[in-house]
Scaffold this active site. Structure first.
Site, PDB file in Angstrom:
ATOM      1  N   LYS A   5       3.551 -15.144   1.926  1.00 20.77           N
ATOM      2  CA  LYS A   5       3.467 -16.095   0.192  1.00 20.77           C
ATOM      3  C   LYS A   5       5.530 -16.599  -0.168  1.00 20.77           C
ATOM      4  CE  LYS A   5       1.264 -16.735  -3.680  1.00 20.77           C
ATOM      5  NZ  LYS A   5       0.892 -19.072  -3.199  1.00 20.77           N
ATOM      6  N   ASP A  39      -3.121 -18.210   0.515  1.00 19.99           N
ATOM      7  CA  ASP A  39      -3.993 -18.626  -0.176  1.00 19.99           C
ATOM      8  C   ASP A  39      -4.432 -20.415   1.052  1.00 19.99           C
ATOM      9  OD1 ASP A  39      -1.268 -19.727  -0.514  1.00 19.99           O
ATOM     10  OD2 ASP A  39      -1.078 -19.934  -2.918  1.00 19.99           O
ATOM     11  N   TYR A  66       1.010  -0.934   0.227  1.00 20.06           N
ATOM     12  CA  TYR A  66       0.128  -0.148   0.406  1.00 20.06           C
ATOM     13  C   TYR A  66       0.588   1.355  -0.004  1.00 20.06           C
ATOM     14  CZ  TYR A  66      -4.466  -3.119   1.104  1.00 20.06           C
ATOM     15  OH  TYR A  66      -5.140  -3.928   1.422  1.00 20.06           O
ATOM     16  N   ASP A 124      -5.888  -7.439   5.494  1.00 21.41           N
ATOM     17  CA  ASP A 124      -6.822  -6.765   4.759  1.00 21.41           C
ATOM     18  C   ASP A 124      -8.279  -7.528   4.589  1.00 21.41           C
ATOM     19  OD1 ASP A 124      -8.344  -4.574   3.831  1.00 21.41           O
ATOM     20  OD2 ASP A 124      -7.494  -3.232   3.408  1.00 21.41           O
ATOM     21  N   ASP A 172     -10.738  -9.073   6.763  1.00 22.60           N
ATOM     22  CA  ASP A 172     -12.355  -8.958   6.126  1.00 22.60           C
ATOM     23  C   ASP A 172     -13.579 -10.589   6.129  1.00 22.60           C
ATOM     24  OD1 ASP A 172     -12.303  -6.339   5.884  1.00 22.60           O
ATOM     25  OD2 ASP A 172     -13.001  -6.132   4.511  1.00 22.60           O
TER      26      ASP A 172
END
Ligand code: NAD
Length: 420
Positions: free
Chosen positions: A250, A282, A200, A306, A310
């Site tokens: 990852k 994943d 970000y 993030d 959620d």
């Protein structure tokens, strides 16, 4: 000691009176709130004197920023619960309220007025409602409440650690979209997300024209020190819970993932009591739905955190129940400076109707007591009170089910305050 001034009475009991003591220390006038216990004869024999037994109280300065939509409604209930905590525990709160978000745009011409920032800087923690709504959606994106208030607050106070508990209460599993057979008995996972680094914020960033077509670039950057500090937050949180930590990366594809995994493993050596395991993001997204009860604390970098936080909020099924904390660089002996808020937004569809669920805001008070003010017992008292009220069958509309009692925001807040 100097003069005493009576400033209030808790529970209507004289022996629980709070007295403001004013005294002069090295030429400076100071004042302290104390709890009046009783007056009697203290001491032995000749030394016995009529005196008052006073109990020193800690006073915490809190910036209260209710914001927009349901923010002020649920904040009223959070303040009620703070009052109940004052009565039960030996502490007091100086609550300094300030405008933020849309309401600040309307009154002060900007979403985060200098006065509000000053009040936040002067406090030990920020209790935040939520900001935004349709009224301000036509403003240029950079002037809209969320972007113009929350992001600068995060930046100003270096709020690098986002903590979001995803708690599904045993008798609210019906609200979850996940099968009852998977979540019977509920679950309690804490997501610790890095908030100020990664994709970000990394540079270079932007869209440019390359070989006659637009090309977008975002850069994922993490310094080792950024990973170390968030890893410590996660391990420390795990130490107060079930002592299991799952670190997400990852590492099979991203260099960031390699550094992340290596660094978290190194930090983990300082916490031998915590069982650490690593999952690719994943796989983590699948396992969280397949068996949320298998997780205790989940640690992730900004983008992965993030998305996963959620996902976790969704599988609890009740957004109005979920608090969150963003912890900053400033650290004291009691904890880290932080901003505490509900996970949801301003819920414009139900604002002003007195039906919003105040529990997320009330539990964010609990997180504030635990992480910024070093008062875990008071935090636990709030969490237990919420559980008791849910067990007693009270429900706001968002978590209502057949056979339970539907109540509004205020009744729910009053019931929780009474249960403390
Ligand atoms: P939202 O979280 O406000 O609402 C989503 C749904 O959840 C709605 O149906 C709402 O009624 C319900 N809901 C949320 N909190 C609830 C509660 N406490 N009790 C009962 N029901 C509740 O998300 P949205 O609709 O996407 O956003 C609305 C506004 O809030 C937007 O302007 C958005 O920018 C803003 N927002 C602010 C923050 C923040 O301040 N941190 C976060 C998210 C959204």
């Amino acid at each position: 000691m100097g003069e005493g001034r009576d400033v209030g009475c808790i529970n209507g009991w004289d022996r629980h009176r709070i007295i403001q003591i004013t005294y002069v220390l090295e030429g400076e006038r100071q004042s302290l709130p104390v709890r009046f216990i009783s007056t009697g004869f203290f001491g032995v024999g000749k030394n016995e004197r009529l005196a008052s037994l006073l109990y020193l109280m800690k006073t915490f300065k809190i910036a209260v920023l209710p914001g927009d939509g349901i923010g002020p409604e649920v904040m009223t209930e959070a303040r009620r619960v703070l009052g109940a905590v004052e009565s039960r525990f030996s502490m007091s709160f100086e609550l300094n309220e300030a405008r933020v978000g849309g309401v600040a745009i309307d009154h002060d011409g900007e979403a985060l007025p200098a006065k509000t920032l000053e009040i936040c800087g002067d406090a030990e923690a920020i209790l935040f409602g939520s900001v935004g709504g349709p009224k301000w959606e036509t403003l240029p994106p950079n002037e809209q409440p969320e972007r113009a208030a929350l992001l600068p607050l995060r930046k100003h106070f270096g709020l690098f650690a986002n903590l979001r508990p995803a708690v599904c209460f045993p008798n609210l599993t019906h609200a979850s979209p996940v099968k009852e057979s998977i979540i019977a008995g509920g679950f309690n996972v804490l997501c610790v997300r890095e908030l100020t680094g990664g994709l970000y914020f990394g540079q270079p960033k932007g869209i440019s024209e390359v070989d006659g077509e637009p090309v977008a670039i975002d850069t994922m950057v993490y310094k080792k020190s950024e990973i170390v500090r968030i890893a410590h937050v996660a391990f420390k949180a795990a130490m107060t819970r079930d002592r299991r930590l799952t670190s997400i990366d990852k590492a099979n594809v991203l260099e960031n993932g390699v550094l992340w995994r290596k660094t978290v493993t190194e930090v983990g050596k300082e916490y031998p009591e915590v069982a650490l395991n690593h999952l690719y993001v994943d796989n983590a997204a699948m396992q969280l739905i397949r068996n949320p009860r298998g997780f205790d604390v989940v640690l992730a970098e900004n983008l992965f955190g993030d998305i996963l936080s959620d996902e976790m909020a969704m599988i609890t099924g009740s957004l109005g129940m979920l608090p969150s904390a963003s912890l900053g660089l400033k650290e004291t002996a009691l904890g880290r400076f932080g901003l505490f808020e509900p996970s949801g937004g301003t819920a414009p569809d139900i604002a002003g109707k007195g039906i919003a669920n105040p529990i997320a805001q009330i539990l964010s008070v609990g997180m504030m007591l635990r992480y910024s003010l070093g008062e875990p017992l008071a935090a636990e008292a709030i969490e237990v009170a919420v559980r008791r009220v849910i067990d007693s069958g009270l429900r706001t509309g968002d978590i209502f089910s057949e056979g339970t009692e539907r109540v509004g925001t205020e009744a729910m807040g009053r019931a929780i305050a009474a249960a403390i």
